[in-house]
Design a protein around this motif. Structure first.
Motif, PDB file in Angstrom:
ATOM      1  N   ALA A  90       9.190  56.104  30.329  1.00  0.00           N
ATOM      2  CA  ALA A  90      10.321  56.517  31.007  1.00  0.00           C
ATOM      3  C   ALA A  90      10.171  55.825  32.555  1.00  0.00           C
ATOM      4  N   CYS A  91       9.066  55.809  33.404  1.00  0.00           N
ATOM      5  CA  CYS A  91       8.900  55.236  34.388  1.00  0.00           C
ATOM      6  C   CYS A  91       8.916  53.844  34.418  1.00  0.00           C
ATOM      7  N   TYR A  92       8.466  53.452  33.653  1.00  0.00           N
ATOM      8  CA  TYR A  92       8.414  51.817  33.340  1.00  0.00           C
ATOM      9  C   TYR A  92       9.765  51.175  33.198  1.00  0.00           C
ATOM     10  N   CYS A 127       1.591  59.195  32.296  1.00  0.00           N
ATOM     11  CA  CYS A 127       2.707  60.274  32.518  1.00  0.00           C
ATOM     12  C   CYS A 127       2.210  61.248  33.495  1.00  0.00           C
ATOM     13  N   LEU A 128       3.170  61.545  34.252  1.00  0.00           N
ATOM     14  CA  LEU A 128       3.023  62.619  35.541  1.00  0.00           C
ATOM     15  C   LEU A 128       3.848  64.050  34.837  1.00  0.00           C
ATOM     16  N   GLY A 129       4.424  64.032  33.684  1.00  0.00           N
ATOM     17  CA  GLY A 129       5.245  65.289  33.153  1.00  0.00           C
ATOM     18  C   GLY A 129       6.415  65.350  34.069  1.00  0.00           C
ATOM     19  N   ALA A 130       7.016  64.339  34.764  1.00  0.00           N
ATOM     20  CA  ALA A 130       8.061  64.583  35.414  1.00  0.00           C
ATOM     21  C   ALA A 130       9.011  63.427  35.249  1.00  0.00           C
ATOM     22  N   CYS A 131       9.177  63.004  33.957  1.00  0.00           N
ATOM     23  CA  CYS A 131       9.750  61.748  33.312  1.00  0.00           C
ATOM     24  C   CYS A 131      11.385  61.949  33.976  1.00  0.00           C
TER      25      CYS A 131
HETATM   26  S1  FES Z   1       6.722  58.493  31.844  1.00  0.00           S
HETATM   27 FE1  FES Z   1       6.512  58.675  34.264  1.00  0.00          FE
HETATM   28  S2  FES Z   1       6.331  60.938  34.623  1.00  0.00           S
HETATM   29 FE2  FES Z   1       6.634  60.943  32.269  1.00  0.00          FE
END
Ligand code: FES
Length: 164
Positions: A90-92, A127-131
């Protein structure tokens, strides 16, 4: 802010297990597995070392011995302020790689290496759990920054540069 587990972070140990399963019958596999684990988690916590020990059926003392012998392994994120940049899916797709590049330019260090003054180190996480706030950067244990743009990086760092 509490870290909510999402499919990406839940899958980290599964990813490590798949790798272990693919190589565990080879000889001298411990170092390769530890490399992979550090690549996935950013550093080799006690929990990760324990996991590797159990999966490979190698005494924890042996795992610990290898981790402490080679200086390319780290048991802790380094730097007074550890900056974790999420490179999860999600962040990428929201440009986390540009945030990572800007941080490295600003601080003049590659990933997993502390700055000369020991104030910062940059680490990739999956992942930081804040997607929903992607792209996400976590500084220390609690300071989450969401929807970060490359141009905001310097301002974010200033807060920590000023603090002692
Ligand atoms: S992919 Fe970045 S917080 Fe989940």
């Amino acid at each position: 802010m509490s870290v909510v587990k999402c499919p990406d972070c839940e899958n980290l140990f599964a990813e490590l297990d798949r790798y272990i399963d693919s190589v565990k019958d080879n000889t001298g596999v411990l170092i390769n597995v530890l490399h992979k684990a550090q690549e996935i988690f950013g550093y080799l916590s006690e929990e990760v070392q324990q996991h590797v020990s159990e999966k490979l059926n190698v005494p924890l003392s042996q795992v610990y011995g290898v981790v402490t012998f080679y200086n390319f392994f780290t048991m802790k994120p380094k730097g007074k302020h550890q900056i974790r940049v999420c490179l999860g899916t999600a962040c990428y797709v929201k440009g986390a790689d540009k945030i990572m590049e800007r941080l490295q330019d600003e601080l003049g260090v590659p990933m997993n290496q502390p700055t000369a003054d020991g104030k910062f180190s940059i680490h990739a996480v999956r992942c930081l759990g804040a997607c929903s706030m992607a792209p996400v950067v976590l500084i220390g244990e609690d300071d989450y920054y969401g929807r970060v743009t490359p141009d905001e990086v310097s301002k974010i760092l200033d807060k920590y540069r000023r603090a002692e």
